[in-house]
Design an enzyme around this catalytic site. Structure first.
Site, short mmCIF file in Angstrom:
data_model
loop_
_atom_site.label_atom_id
_atom_site.label_comp_id
_atom_site.label_asym_id
_atom_site.label_seq_id
_atom_site.Cartn_x
_atom_site.Cartn_y
_atom_site.Cartn_z
N ASP A 194 -2.29 10.47 -3.36
CA ASP A 194 -2.50 9.34 -4.27
C ASP A 194 -2.65 9.84 -5.69
O ASP A 194 -2.37 9.12 -6.64
CB ASP A 194 -3.75 8.55 -3.88
N CYS A 250 -2.25 9.66 7.86
CA CYS A 250 -2.02 8.39 7.17
C CYS A 250 -0.54 8.01 7.21
O CYS A 250 0.18 8.35 8.17
CB CYS A 250 -2.56 8.43 5.75
N ARG A 282 0.84 -1.20 0.00
CA ARG A 282 0.00 0.00 0.00
C ARG A 282 0.87 1.25 0.00
O ARG A 282 2.09 1.17 0.16
CB ARG A 282 -0.95 0.00 1.20
C1 RUB Z 1 -2.13 5.79 1.55
C2 RUB Z 1 -2.15 7.28 1.44
C3 RUB Z 1 -0.84 7.97 1.31
C4 RUB Z 1 -0.51 8.14 -0.18
C5 RUB Z 1 0.92 8.60 -0.39
O1 RUB Z 1 -3.38 5.21 1.37
O2 RUB Z 1 -3.19 7.91 1.38
O3 RUB Z 1 -0.87 9.24 1.89
O4 RUB Z 1 -0.68 6.91 -0.86
O5 RUB Z 1 1.81 7.62 0.09
P1 RUB Z 1 -3.51 3.61 1.47
P2 RUB Z 1 3.32 7.56 -0.44
O6 RUB Z 1 -2.96 3.19 2.79
O7 RUB Z 1 -4.98 3.36 1.32
O8 RUB Z 1 -2.72 3.02 0.31
O9 RUB Z 1 3.92 8.90 -0.20
O10 RUB Z 1 3.94 6.47 0.39
O11 RUB Z 1 3.29 7.20 -1.88
#
Ligand code: RUB
Length: 314
Positions: A193, A124, A17
């Site tokens: 995302d 998150c 994820r």
């Molecule tokens: C994860 C989420 C993160 C982004 C960016 O959602 O919202 O803030 O994906 O993450 P989930 P990164 O847990 O549902 O995947 O900076 O690691 O790409």
């Protein structure tokens, strides 16, 4: 095929994820899948690659990094299977290395906006956002982080563990305490995302509440997002789909039994309009959200004309 399905399952179930990792692992899976194809027929090979690409893209709808990563690998060329395999390796390795480097670079660029003594709020678990905090800390700036639980999947727990292992002082709060604590915050740093052409940011559900509370309290909001999280499709007016996940993630199915009038809604992401975002920190520089089109055109290579003339987008 078994491993391809297993990777797709892991992305869907969120064992894999976070938009960046999803993109890197999808590129890696396409590479491995391609090397396992034993057939020498190039048409058959191309068909199999297309099938794999579609399966991976279909796993999670919101993270634009996923189709962007798959598209980057699927640009391969080759008259023979061997040539195609070599090109896929070049493209996939290039994407993965570029992505890792981008997260590091975002840390360096974003850390310039962090001052010694700052309290940063995050939401998150974003590797790009954490890269900024980690780099600021490594530069000797004393920072404190307030991290939300991020229900229902509690990715905030991953964040506090990562920050703790770096030696960064962190408080964990429930999601509904964001506005309560905003007065103590200097800066909000979150991931993405997807970023749309008009500079709106799609990230974990609750991100827009952080941004609005920060705006109200006149605190800056920085979004850490690699360029491959910008969505070319939004140039054609397409909206980014918000994933709604299983209600069992919120309450557990059994708790709902016997309550025939109750349903649970579980959107995984929300949209923060650009008015609530001060800066989007990418690996090619920190930009105001209004400049999102420049990233899509100059760095992803999709202008309005390219989009309109490409059948893939219609
Ligand atoms: C994860 C989420 C993160 C982004 C960016 O959602 O919202 O803030 O994906 O993450 P989930 P990164 O847990 O549902 O995947 O900076 O690691 O790409």
């Amino acid at each position: 095929m078994k491993q391809l399905k297993e990777t797709a399952r892991k992305i869907k179930s969120m064992e894999i994820r976070g938009a960046g990792r999803i993109a890197r692992d999808a590129a890696g899976e396409l590479l491995e899948y391609s090397q396992r194809i034993a057939n020498d027929d190039i048409d058959d090979f191309n068909k199999k690659m297309k099938f794999a690409a579609e399966m991976l893209v279909g796993t999670r709808p919101t993270a634009v990094s996923l189709p962007n990563a798959v598209r980057a690998v699927m640009r391969y060329k080759g008259a023979t299977v061997d040539e195609a395999k070599v090109d896929i390796k070049r493209l996939a390795d290039g994407f993965i290395a570029g992505s890792e480097n981008a997260v590091k670079r975002i840390g360096e660029i974003g850390a310039r906006r962090v001052r010694d003594g700052d309290t940063i709020m995050t939401h998150c678990n974003s590797s790009a956002a954490i890269s900024i905090m980690a780099e600021a800390h490594a530069q000797g700036k004393e920072i404190t982080v307030i991290a939300t639980e991020s229900r229902p999947r509690l990715q905030g727990l991953l964040t506090i563990k990562q920050l703790d292992s770096l030696g960064i002082k962190t408080s964990l709060i429930v999601d509904s305490a964001v506005r309560y604590f905003m007065k103590e915050v200097d800066l909000v740093v979150m991931g993405a995302d997807a970023v749309t052409v008009n500079g709106s940011v799609i990230n974990k559900i609750g991100t827009s509440q952080h941004a609005m509370a920060a705006h109200e309290a006149r605190k800056n909001v920085i979004i850490a997002a690699e360029t491959y999280k910008f969505s070319p499709r939004t140039l054609l007016g397409e909206l980014v789909e918000i994933e709604e996940r299983d209600s069992g993630e919120v309450l557990g199915r059994e708790k709902l039994a016997g309550l025939p009038n109750v349903s649970v809604r579980n959107p995984a992401f929300d949209i923060t309009p650009r008015e609530y975002i001060d800066l989007i920190c990418t690996e090619v520089g920190a930009i105001p959200p209004e400049m999102a089109y420049v990233i899509i055109k100059e760095f992803l290579g999709w202008g309005i004309e390219e989009m309109n003339s490409n059948p893939e987008f219609h």
